[in-house]
Design a protein around this motif. Structure first.
Motif, mmCIF file in Angstrom:
data_model
loop_
_atom_site.group_PDB
_atom_site.id
_atom_site.type_symbol
_atom_site.label_atom_id
_atom_site.label_comp_id
_atom_site.label_asym_id
_atom_site.label_seq_id
_atom_site.Cartn_x
_atom_site.Cartn_y
_atom_site.Cartn_z
ATOM 1 N N GLU A 105 0.816 -1.225 0.000
ATOM 2 C CA GLU A 105 0.000 0.000 0.000
ATOM 3 C C GLU A 105 0.844 1.266 0.000
ATOM 4 O OE1 GLU A 105 -1.222 -1.033 4.407
ATOM 5 O OE2 GLU A 105 -2.169 0.842 3.823
ATOM 6 N N TYR A 106 2.121 1.158 0.377
ATOM 7 C CA TYR A 106 2.964 2.347 0.491
ATOM 8 C C TYR A 106 3.939 2.541 -0.666
ATOM 9 C CZ TYR A 106 1.344 2.035 5.287
ATOM 10 O OH TYR A 106 0.553 1.958 6.406
ATOM 11 N N VAL A 107 4.400 1.441 -1.271
ATOM 12 C CA VAL A 107 5.498 1.538 -2.242
ATOM 13 C C VAL A 107 5.258 0.660 -3.460
ATOM 14 C CG1 VAL A 107 7.123 1.794 -0.291
ATOM 15 C CG2 VAL A 107 7.017 -0.378 -1.521
ATOM 16 N N LEU A 108 5.988 1.031 -4.517
ATOM 17 C CA LEU A 108 6.176 0.158 -5.674
ATOM 18 C C LEU A 108 7.685 0.062 -5.883
ATOM 19 C CD1 LEU A 108 5.001 -1.351 -8.182
ATOM 20 C CD2 LEU A 108 5.171 0.816 -9.417
ATOM 21 N N ALA A 109 8.181 -1.153 -6.135
ATOM 22 C CA ALA A 109 9.609 -1.349 -6.413
ATOM 23 C C ALA A 109 9.744 -2.081 -7.739
ATOM 24 C CB ALA A 109 10.269 -2.153 -5.294
ATOM 25 N N PHE A 110 10.710 -1.642 -8.545
ATOM 26 C CA PHE A 110 10.904 -2.240 -9.868
ATOM 27 C C PHE A 110 12.373 -2.137 -10.244
ATOM 28 C CE2 PHE A 110 9.192 2.054 -10.056
ATOM 29 C CZ PHE A 110 10.102 2.742 -10.842
ATOM 30 N N ASN A 111 12.769 -2.969 -11.216
ATOM 31 C CA ASN A 111 14.162 -2.960 -11.655
ATOM 32 C C ASN A 111 14.455 -1.706 -12.471
ATOM 33 O OD1 ASN A 111 15.108 -5.547 -10.639
ATOM 34 N ND2 ASN A 111 13.620 -6.434 -12.058
ATOM 35 N N ASP A 112 15.638 -1.122 -12.232
ATOM 36 C CA ASP A 112 16.043 0.047 -13.004
ATOM 37 C C ASP A 112 16.207 -0.346 -14.471
ATOM 38 O OD1 ASP A 112 17.543 2.949 -12.109
ATOM 39 O OD2 ASP A 112 17.931 2.200 -14.143
ATOM 40 N N ILE A 119 22.261 -6.170 -9.287
ATOM 41 C CA ILE A 119 20.918 -5.893 -8.755
ATOM 42 C C ILE A 119 20.792 -4.386 -8.591
ATOM 43 C CG2 ILE A 119 19.368 -6.176 -6.775
ATOM 44 C CD1 ILE A 119 20.654 -8.957 -6.379
ATOM 45 N N HIS A 120 19.790 -3.789 -9.246
ATOM 46 C CA HIS A 120 19.559 -2.342 -9.161
ATOM 47 C C HIS A 120 18.052 -2.142 -9.169
ATOM 48 C CE1 HIS A 120 20.497 1.962 -10.859
ATOM 49 N NE2 HIS A 120 19.669 1.987 -9.828
ATOM 50 N N ILE A 121 17.522 -1.969 -7.966
ATOM 51 C CA ILE A 121 16.070 -1.840 -7.774
ATOM 52 C C ILE A 121 15.760 -0.410 -7.356
ATOM 53 C CG2 ILE A 121 14.110 -2.638 -6.376
ATOM 54 C CD1 ILE A 121 15.723 -5.299 -5.955
ATOM 55 N N LEU A 122 14.672 0.127 -7.882
ATOM 56 C CA LEU A 122 14.181 1.444 -7.467
ATOM 57 C C LEU A 122 12.941 1.246 -6.604
ATOM 58 C CD1 LEU A 122 14.396 3.234 -10.935
ATOM 59 C CD2 LEU A 122 16.028 3.422 -9.038
ATOM 60 N N VAL A 123 12.898 1.923 -5.463
ATOM 61 C CA VAL A 123 11.729 1.866 -4.584
ATOM 62 C C VAL A 123 11.128 3.260 -4.534
ATOM 63 C CG1 VAL A 123 10.821 1.167 -2.345
ATOM 64 C CG2 VAL A 123 12.973 0.163 -3.186
ATOM 65 N N ILE A 124 9.842 3.358 -4.853
ATOM 66 C CA ILE A 124 9.182 4.673 -4.867
ATOM 67 C C ILE A 124 7.948 4.635 -3.967
ATOM 68 C CG2 ILE A 124 10.026 5.085 -7.214
ATOM 69 C CD1 ILE A 124 7.200 4.790 -8.267
ATOM 70 N N PRO A 125 7.677 5.756 -3.284
ATOM 71 C CA PRO A 125 6.440 5.814 -2.500
ATOM 72 C C PRO A 125 5.248 5.984 -3.434
ATOM 73 C CG PRO A 125 7.541 7.946 -2.430
ATOM 74 C CD PRO A 125 8.436 7.019 -3.215
ATOM 75 N N PRO A 175 11.651 13.411 -11.036
ATOM 76 C CA PRO A 175 11.136 14.188 -9.907
ATOM 77 C C PRO A 175 10.032 13.497 -9.113
ATOM 78 C CG PRO A 175 10.195 15.043 -11.916
ATOM 79 C CD PRO A 175 11.123 13.921 -12.333
ATOM 80 N N HIS A 176 10.263 12.226 -8.787
ATOM 81 C CA HIS A 176 9.416 11.476 -7.844
ATOM 82 C C HIS A 176 10.400 10.706 -6.972
ATOM 83 C CE1 HIS A 176 5.610 9.132 -6.811
ATOM 84 N NE2 HIS A 176 6.586 8.437 -6.209
ATOM 85 N N LEU A 177 10.307 10.880 -5.650
ATOM 86 C CA LEU A 177 11.285 10.231 -4.762
ATOM 87 C C LEU A 177 11.531 8.778 -5.130
ATOM 88 C CD1 LEU A 177 13.049 9.829 -2.232
ATOM 89 C CD2 LEU A 177 10.939 9.356 -0.978
ATOM 90 N N HIS A 178 12.783 8.408 -5.225
ATOM 91 C CA HIS A 178 13.144 7.004 -5.415
ATOM 92 C C HIS A 178 14.424 6.725 -4.667
ATOM 93 C CE1 HIS A 178 14.549 9.492 -8.754
ATOM 94 N NE2 HIS A 178 15.623 8.732 -8.828
ATOM 95 N N VAL A 179 14.444 5.553 -4.026
ATOM 96 C CA VAL A 179 15.670 5.055 -3.406
ATOM 97 C C VAL A 179 16.190 3.937 -4.289
ATOM 98 C CG1 VAL A 179 16.564 3.734 -1.443
ATOM 99 C CG2 VAL A 179 15.146 5.752 -1.042
ATOM 100 N N HIS A 180 17.472 4.055 -4.649
ATOM 101 C CA HIS A 180 18.129 3.002 -5.409
ATOM 102 C C HIS A 180 18.654 1.951 -4.424
ATOM 103 C CE1 HIS A 180 18.881 5.545 -9.169
ATOM 104 N NE2 HIS A 180 18.665 6.490 -8.277
#
Ligand code: 5GP
Length: 125
Positions: free
Chosen positions: A32-39, A46-52, A107-112
Protein backbone atom coordinates in the motif's frame (compact mmCIF):
# COMPACT_ATOMS: atom_id res chain seq x y z
CA UNK A 1 19.09 16.50 -16.87
CA UNK A 2 19.07 16.95 -13.07
CA UNK A 3 15.91 18.47 -11.63
CA UNK A 4 15.15 21.32 -9.25
CA UNK A 5 13.94 19.40 -6.16
CA UNK A 6 12.09 22.46 -4.83
CA UNK A 7 9.62 22.65 -7.70
CA UNK A 8 6.02 21.38 -7.31
CA UNK A 9 5.20 17.75 -8.03
CA UNK A 10 4.80 17.03 -11.75
CA UNK A 11 2.04 14.46 -12.33
CA UNK A 12 3.46 13.65 -15.77
CA UNK A 13 6.86 12.40 -14.52
CA UNK A 14 7.86 8.92 -15.65
CA UNK A 15 7.47 7.28 -12.22
CA UNK A 16 4.01 8.79 -11.76
CA UNK A 17 3.12 7.22 -15.10
CA UNK A 18 4.52 3.85 -13.98
CA UNK A 19 2.46 4.12 -10.75
CA UNK A 20 -0.68 4.77 -12.82
CA UNK A 21 0.10 1.74 -15.00
CA UNK A 22 0.53 3.88 -18.14
CA UNK A 23 4.09 2.62 -18.63
CA UNK A 24 5.23 -0.94 -17.86
CA UNK A 25 7.90 -1.81 -15.33
CA UNK A 26 9.65 -4.94 -14.15
CA UNK A 27 7.93 -5.11 -10.76
CA UNK A 28 9.84 -6.50 -7.77
CA UNK A 29 7.44 -5.66 -4.92
CA UNK A 30 4.30 -3.67 -4.19
CA UNK A 31 2.26 -2.86 -1.12
CA UNK A 32 0.00 0.00 0.00
CA UNK A 33 2.96 2.35 0.49
CA UNK A 34 5.50 1.54 -2.24
CA UNK A 35 6.18 0.16 -5.67
CA UNK A 36 9.61 -1.35 -6.41
CA UNK A 37 10.90 -2.24 -9.87
CA UNK A 38 14.16 -2.96 -11.65
CA UNK A 39 16.04 0.05 -13.00
CA UNK A 40 15.86 0.25 -16.80
CA UNK A 41 19.62 0.92 -17.03
CA UNK A 42 21.09 -1.12 -14.16
CA UNK A 43 24.40 0.05 -12.70
CA UNK A 44 24.97 -3.15 -10.66
CA UNK A 45 23.83 -6.79 -11.03
CA UNK A 46 20.92 -5.89 -8.75
CA UNK A 47 19.56 -2.34 -9.16
CA UNK A 48 16.07 -1.84 -7.77
CA UNK A 49 14.18 1.44 -7.47
CA UNK A 50 11.73 1.87 -4.58
CA UNK A 51 9.18 4.67 -4.87
CA UNK A 52 6.44 5.81 -2.50
CA UNK A 53 2.88 5.72 -3.82
CA UNK A 54 2.33 9.29 -2.63
CA UNK A 55 3.23 12.31 -4.76
CA UNK A 56 6.62 13.38 -3.37
CA UNK A 57 9.29 15.10 -5.47
CA UNK A 58 12.31 14.04 -3.45
CA UNK A 59 13.67 12.82 -0.14
CA UNK A 60 13.46 16.42 1.04
CA UNK A 61 9.76 16.66 0.17
CA UNK A 62 8.98 13.20 1.61
CA UNK A 63 10.81 13.74 4.89
CA UNK A 64 9.05 17.11 5.36
CA UNK A 65 5.47 16.22 4.32
CA UNK A 66 4.85 12.47 4.50
CA UNK A 67 2.93 11.00 7.42
CA UNK A 68 4.68 8.86 10.03
CA UNK A 69 2.79 5.88 8.59
CA UNK A 70 4.01 6.55 5.05
CA UNK A 71 7.60 7.01 6.24
CA UNK A 72 7.52 3.82 8.30
CA UNK A 73 5.91 1.93 5.41
CA UNK A 74 8.55 3.15 3.00
CA UNK A 75 11.54 2.42 5.25
CA UNK A 76 10.24 -1.04 6.17
CA UNK A 77 9.60 -1.85 2.50
CA UNK A 78 13.12 -0.85 1.44
CA UNK A 79 14.57 -3.14 4.11
CA UNK A 80 12.24 -5.99 3.16
CA UNK A 81 12.98 -5.72 -0.57
CA UNK A 82 16.75 -5.85 0.05
CA UNK A 83 16.30 -8.78 2.46
CA UNK A 84 14.12 -10.70 0.01
CA UNK A 85 16.68 -10.05 -2.77
CA UNK A 86 19.27 -11.83 -0.61
CA UNK A 87 21.38 -8.72 -0.17
CA UNK A 88 21.81 -8.54 3.59
CA UNK A 89 24.57 -11.10 4.02
CA UNK A 90 26.73 -9.95 1.06
CA UNK A 91 25.83 -6.31 1.66
CA UNK A 92 24.29 -3.58 -0.46
CA UNK A 93 24.03 0.18 -0.95
CA UNK A 94 21.10 2.61 -0.74
CA UNK A 95 21.15 5.90 -2.63
CA UNK A 96 18.66 8.76 -2.94
CA UNK A 97 19.73 11.56 -5.24
CA UNK A 98 18.21 14.96 -4.38
CA UNK A 99 18.12 17.92 -6.74
CA UNK A 100 20.73 19.25 -9.11
CA UNK A 101 23.93 18.59 -7.16
CA UNK A 102 22.59 15.15 -6.21
CA UNK A 103 22.05 14.32 -9.88
CA UNK A 104 18.33 13.55 -9.46
CA UNK A 105 16.73 13.09 -12.87
CA UNK A 106 13.23 11.84 -12.09
CA UNK A 107 11.14 14.19 -9.91
CA UNK A 108 9.42 11.48 -7.84
CA UNK A 109 11.29 10.23 -4.76
CA UNK A 110 13.14 7.00 -5.42
CA UNK A 111 15.67 5.05 -3.41
CA UNK A 112 18.13 3.00 -5.41
CA UNK A 113 19.09 -0.43 -4.00
CA UNK A 114 22.39 -1.63 -5.47
CA UNK A 115 23.92 -5.05 -4.87
CA UNK A 116 25.16 -8.29 -6.34
CA UNK A 117 28.87 -7.52 -6.34
CA UNK A 118 31.38 -5.35 -4.45
CA UNK A 119 30.31 -1.78 -5.10
CA UNK A 120 33.63 -0.02 -4.68
CA UNK A 121 34.15 3.48 -3.32
CA UNK A 122 31.10 5.43 -2.27
CA UNK A 123 31.55 8.29 -4.74
CA UNK A 124 33.15 8.21 -8.17
CA UNK A 125 34.52 11.62 -9.10
P1 5GP B 1 18.10 9.50 -10.50
O1 5GP B 1 19.29 9.99 -11.26
O2 5GP B 1 16.89 10.40 -10.69
O3 5GP B 1 18.40 9.20 -9.06
O4 5GP B 1 17.75 8.08 -11.11
C1 5GP B 1 16.72 7.84 -12.04
C2 5GP B 1 16.81 6.37 -12.40
O5 5GP B 1 15.62 6.02 -13.05
C3 5GP B 1 17.97 6.04 -13.35
O6 5GP B 1 18.79 5.04 -12.73
C4 5GP B 1 17.27 5.55 -14.61
O7 5GP B 1 17.95 4.49 -15.25
C5 5GP B 1 15.92 5.11 -14.09
N1 5GP B 1 14.83 5.22 -15.05
C6 5GP B 1 14.53 6.29 -15.82
N2 5GP B 1 13.44 6.04 -16.58
C7 5GP B 1 13.03 4.79 -16.24
C8 5GP B 1 11.95 3.97 -16.69
O8 5GP B 1 11.13 4.35 -17.53
N3 5GP B 1 11.85 2.74 -16.13
C9 5GP B 1 12.72 2.29 -15.18
N4 5GP B 1 12.54 1.05 -14.71
N5 5GP B 1 13.76 3.03 -14.75
C10 5GP B 1 13.91 4.26 -15.28
Amino acid sequence: MPIDATRPYDESNIFARILRGEIPCSKVYEDEYVLAFNDIAPQAPIHILVIPKGAYVSWDDFSARASAEEIAGFVRAVGRIAREAGLVEPGYRLLANVGANGGQEVPHLHVHIFGGHPLGPMLVR
